[in-house]
Design a protein around this motif. Structure first.
Motif, mmCIF file in Angstrom:
data_model
loop_
_atom_site.group_PDB
_atom_site.id
_atom_site.type_symbol
_atom_site.label_atom_id
_atom_site.label_comp_id
_atom_site.label_asym_id
_atom_site.label_seq_id
_atom_site.Cartn_x
_atom_site.Cartn_y
_atom_site.Cartn_z
ATOM 1 N N ALA A 102 0.829 -1.203 0.000
ATOM 2 C CA ALA A 102 0.000 0.000 0.000
ATOM 3 C C ALA A 102 0.864 1.254 0.000
ATOM 4 C CB ALA A 102 -0.924 -0.007 1.209
ATOM 5 N N ALA A 103 1.959 1.240 0.747
ATOM 6 C CA ALA A 103 2.867 2.391 0.789
ATOM 7 C C ALA A 103 3.486 2.637 -0.584
ATOM 8 C CB ALA A 103 3.965 2.157 1.830
ATOM 9 N N TRP A 104 3.913 1.563 -1.226
ATOM 10 C CA TRP A 104 4.542 1.678 -2.547
ATOM 11 C C TRP A 104 3.552 2.261 -3.547
ATOM 12 C CZ3 TRP A 104 4.000 -0.006 -7.528
ATOM 13 C CH2 TRP A 104 5.134 0.046 -8.344
ATOM 14 N N LYS A 105 2.313 1.749 -3.540
ATOM 15 C CA LYS A 105 1.306 2.233 -4.477
ATOM 16 C C LYS A 105 0.927 3.681 -4.186
ATOM 17 C CE LYS A 105 -0.842 -2.217 -5.610
ATOM 18 N NZ LYS A 105 -2.088 -3.023 -5.546
ATOM 19 N N THR A 106 0.858 4.031 -2.907
ATOM 20 C CA THR A 106 0.526 5.407 -2.541
ATOM 21 C C THR A 106 1.578 6.377 -3.068
ATOM 22 O OG1 THR A 106 -0.634 4.664 -0.554
ATOM 23 C CG2 THR A 106 0.066 6.957 -0.606
ATOM 24 N N ALA A 107 2.854 6.019 -2.943
ATOM 25 C CA ALA A 107 3.929 6.878 -3.441
ATOM 26 C C ALA A 107 3.891 6.987 -4.963
ATOM 27 C CB ALA A 107 5.284 6.333 -2.987
ATOM 28 N N LYS A 108 3.641 5.883 -5.647
ATOM 29 C CA LYS A 108 3.620 5.891 -7.101
ATOM 30 C C LYS A 108 2.451 6.706 -7.633
ATOM 31 C CE LYS A 108 7.322 3.622 -7.853
ATOM 32 N NZ LYS A 108 8.490 4.334 -8.430
ATOM 33 N N ARG A 109 1.326 6.652 -6.950
ATOM 34 C CA ARG A 109 0.179 7.435 -7.392
ATOM 35 C C ARG A 109 0.387 8.924 -7.158
ATOM 36 N NH1 ARG A 109 -3.472 2.563 -5.229
ATOM 37 N NH2 ARG A 109 -3.702 1.495 -7.220
ATOM 38 N N PHE A 110 1.150 9.247 -6.125
ATOM 39 C CA PHE A 110 1.517 10.646 -5.907
ATOM 40 C C PHE A 110 2.389 11.132 -7.059
ATOM 41 C CE2 PHE A 110 4.392 13.845 -4.052
ATOM 42 C CZ PHE A 110 3.453 14.777 -3.645
ATOM 43 N N GLN A 111 3.382 10.334 -7.418
ATOM 44 C CA GLN A 111 4.257 10.695 -8.532
ATOM 45 C C GLN A 111 3.468 10.802 -9.833
ATOM 46 O OE1 GLN A 111 7.683 8.156 -9.002
ATOM 47 N NE2 GLN A 111 7.935 8.710 -11.149
ATOM 48 N N ALA A 112 2.475 9.927 -10.021
ATOM 49 C CA ALA A 112 1.697 9.921 -11.258
ATOM 50 C C ALA A 112 0.967 11.237 -11.475
ATOM 51 C CB ALA A 112 0.713 8.758 -11.248
ATOM 52 N N ILE A 113 0.554 11.903 -10.395
ATOM 53 C CA ILE A 113 -0.119 13.191 -10.541
ATOM 54 C C ILE A 113 0.809 14.191 -11.209
ATOM 55 C CG2 ILE A 113 -1.188 15.113 -9.294
ATOM 56 C CD1 ILE A 113 -2.042 13.093 -7.149
ATOM 57 N N PHE A 114 2.065 14.204 -10.808
ATOM 58 C CA PHE A 114 3.026 15.137 -11.402
ATOM 59 C C PHE A 114 3.400 14.713 -12.815
ATOM 60 C CE2 PHE A 114 3.236 15.965 -6.937
ATOM 61 C CZ PHE A 114 3.484 17.319 -6.848
ATOM 62 N N ASP A 115 3.374 13.419 -13.082
ATOM 63 C CA ASP A 115 3.661 12.950 -14.436
ATOM 64 C C ASP A 115 2.584 13.386 -15.423
ATOM 65 O OD1 ASP A 115 5.951 11.739 -13.567
ATOM 66 O OD2 ASP A 115 5.082 9.734 -13.390
ATOM 67 N N MET A 116 1.403 13.740 -14.925
ATOM 68 C CA MET A 116 0.288 14.138 -15.782
ATOM 69 C C MET A 116 0.229 15.653 -15.992
ATOM 70 S SD MET A 116 -2.683 11.695 -14.184
ATOM 71 C CE MET A 116 -3.933 12.298 -15.334
ATOM 72 N N HIS A 117 1.306 16.353 -15.653
ATOM 73 C CA HIS A 117 1.262 17.822 -15.662
ATOM 74 C C HIS A 117 0.902 18.410 -17.022
ATOM 75 C CE1 HIS A 117 5.185 18.455 -17.763
ATOM 76 N NE2 HIS A 117 5.387 17.241 -17.302
ATOM 77 N N ILE A 118 1.167 17.680 -18.101
ATOM 78 C CA ILE A 118 0.847 18.180 -19.436
ATOM 79 C C ILE A 118 -0.650 18.087 -19.712
ATOM 80 C CG2 ILE A 118 1.226 17.816 -21.914
ATOM 81 C CD1 ILE A 118 3.977 16.783 -21.277
ATOM 82 N N TYR A 119 -1.314 17.146 -19.059
ATOM 83 C CA TYR A 119 -2.696 16.820 -19.397
ATOM 84 C C TYR A 119 -3.733 17.368 -18.425
ATOM 85 C CZ TYR A 119 0.082 13.445 -21.991
ATOM 86 O OH TYR A 119 1.029 12.864 -22.797
ATOM 87 N N ILE A 120 -3.310 17.820 -17.255
ATOM 88 C CA ILE A 120 -4.275 18.312 -16.273
ATOM 89 C C ILE A 120 -3.966 19.750 -15.891
ATOM 90 C CG2 ILE A 120 -4.764 16.023 -15.345
ATOM 91 C CD1 ILE A 120 -2.951 16.618 -13.001
ATOM 92 N N THR A 121 -5.003 20.468 -15.489
ATOM 93 C CA THR A 121 -4.837 21.855 -15.094
ATOM 94 C C THR A 121 -4.392 21.952 -13.632
ATOM 95 O OG1 THR A 121 -7.126 22.056 -14.344
ATOM 96 C CG2 THR A 121 -6.686 22.512 -16.678
ATOM 97 N N ARG A 122 -4.078 23.144 -13.232
ATOM 98 C CA ARG A 122 -3.699 23.385 -11.842
ATOM 99 C C ARG A 122 -4.830 23.000 -10.894
ATOM 100 N NH1 ARG A 122 -0.349 27.536 -9.473
ATOM 101 N NH2 ARG A 122 -0.944 27.935 -7.322
ATOM 102 N N ASP A 123 -6.063 23.390 -11.242
ATOM 103 C CA ASP A 123 -7.204 23.072 -10.385
ATOM 104 C C ASP A 123 -7.436 21.567 -10.298
ATOM 105 O OD1 ASP A 123 -7.645 25.722 -9.834
ATOM 106 O OD2 ASP A 123 -9.176 25.985 -11.387
ATOM 107 N N GLU A 124 -7.264 20.869 -11.427
ATOM 108 C CA GLU A 124 -7.435 19.422 -11.413
ATOM 109 C C GLU A 124 -6.341 18.762 -10.579
ATOM 110 O OE1 GLU A 124 -9.011 15.638 -12.258
ATOM 111 O OE2 GLU A 124 -9.850 17.662 -12.397
ATOM 112 N N ALA A 125 -5.121 19.269 -10.686
ATOM 113 C CA ALA A 125 -4.021 18.736 -9.885
ATOM 114 C C ALA A 125 -4.297 18.940 -8.397
ATOM 115 C CB ALA A 125 -2.711 19.416 -10.275
ATOM 116 N N LYS A 126 -4.806 20.112 -8.048
ATOM 117 C CA LYS A 126 -5.137 20.397 -6.642
ATOM 118 C C LYS A 126 -6.186 19.411 -6.129
ATOM 119 C CE LYS A 126 -6.763 24.165 -3.666
ATOM 120 N NZ LYS A 126 -7.182 25.591 -3.638
ATOM 121 N N LYS A 127 -7.197 19.160 -6.939
ATOM 122 C CA LYS A 127 -8.244 18.213 -6.565
ATOM 123 C C LYS A 127 -7.684 16.815 -6.373
ATOM 124 C CE LYS A 127 -12.522 16.193 -8.362
ATOM 125 N NZ LYS A 127 -13.491 16.192 -9.499
#
Length: 232
Positions: A102-127
């Motif tokens: 669970a810890a490993w997946k939680t960290a990877k999903r956090f990183q995935a949000i930043f990996d999507m910076h091209i596709y999501i807006t600031r507001d979507e990232a905040k959400k």
């Protein structure tokens, strides 16, 4: 920075920094119109440190091999942002390896949000970051304070990454190579600088033969080329 304010008086200049309050204060005190951007690698690194912290407390003698095998299996997967149903039910009663998963997946999903910076807006990232924080399993919340506390204290500057997708990756990679060469050679500062500037540094650290600079361009992000972008 004040000199740059004269050169680009009507433009907001992104400045990439680590989470240094002193550096932030100096930038904010300048006359330059800036957008401070926390380097994504500094905040993502904290998620990896949280996994390491959990590992030290959970993986005792006899579990190392089992966790390493499971981790290798997980590396072949691609955790999707938001799909955290499988970690919500993790409690203190779970097996330590299950909690580590669970810890490993939680960290990877956090990183995935930043990996999507091209596709999501600031507001979507905040959400997404709010949802990510809410879904951290209870047994891991103390470990992930390494991430959640900076998200509170540096939220706006972290979110600036989704408006200005700049990082210090290129600079830090070149600096790391330069430091390795400096440790293993007897070059003067002037010689080492010349080798870096004129692209004669060999990545294998064999400094007897010149190489093309293109071997140094294999970084996940290119350095900004626009005039007026400051990287600290």
């Amino acid at each position: 920075l004040d000199d740059m304010a004269t050169e680009v008086p009507d433009r907001t200049v992104p400045i990439v920094i680590d989470m240094s309050t002193e550096l932030r204060a100096r930038i904010q005190a300048s006359r330059l119109q800036t957008a401070i951007v926390v380097d994504r690698f500094h905040i993502v690194r904290r998620a990896n440190l949280a996994v390491g912290s959990a590992s030290k407390s959970l993986i005792t003698d006899g579990l190392e091999e089992r966790w390493e095998r499971r981790k290798m299996e997980l590396k072949g997967q691609n955790p999707q942002v938001g799909e955290q149903r499988d970690v919500l039910d993790v409690t203190e009663e779970n097996h330590p390896v299950e909690i580590m998963e669970a810890a490993w997946k939680t960290a990877k999903r956090f990183q995935a949000i930043f990996d999507m910076h091209i596709y999501i807006t600031r507001d979507e990232a905040k959400k997404r970051l709010v949802q990510w924080r809410q879904r951290i399993p209870d047994p891991l919340r103390s470990h992930f304070k390494k991430v959640t506390k900076p998200l509170e204290n540096w939220r706006e500057w972290i979110l600036n990454y989704f408006d200005y997708s700049y990082t210090n990756a290129f600079n830090e990679s070149v600096n790391r190579v330069a430091k390795r060469i400096d440790r293993r050679s007897k070059y003067s500062y002037e010689t080492l600088r010349a080798k870096l500037v004129y692209s004669t540094l060999k990545p294998t650290l064999d400094v007897t033969a010149p190489v093309s600079w293109d071997k140094f361009t294999r970084y996940p992000y290119d350095p900004p080329t626009e005039i007026g972008v400051a990287i600290l």
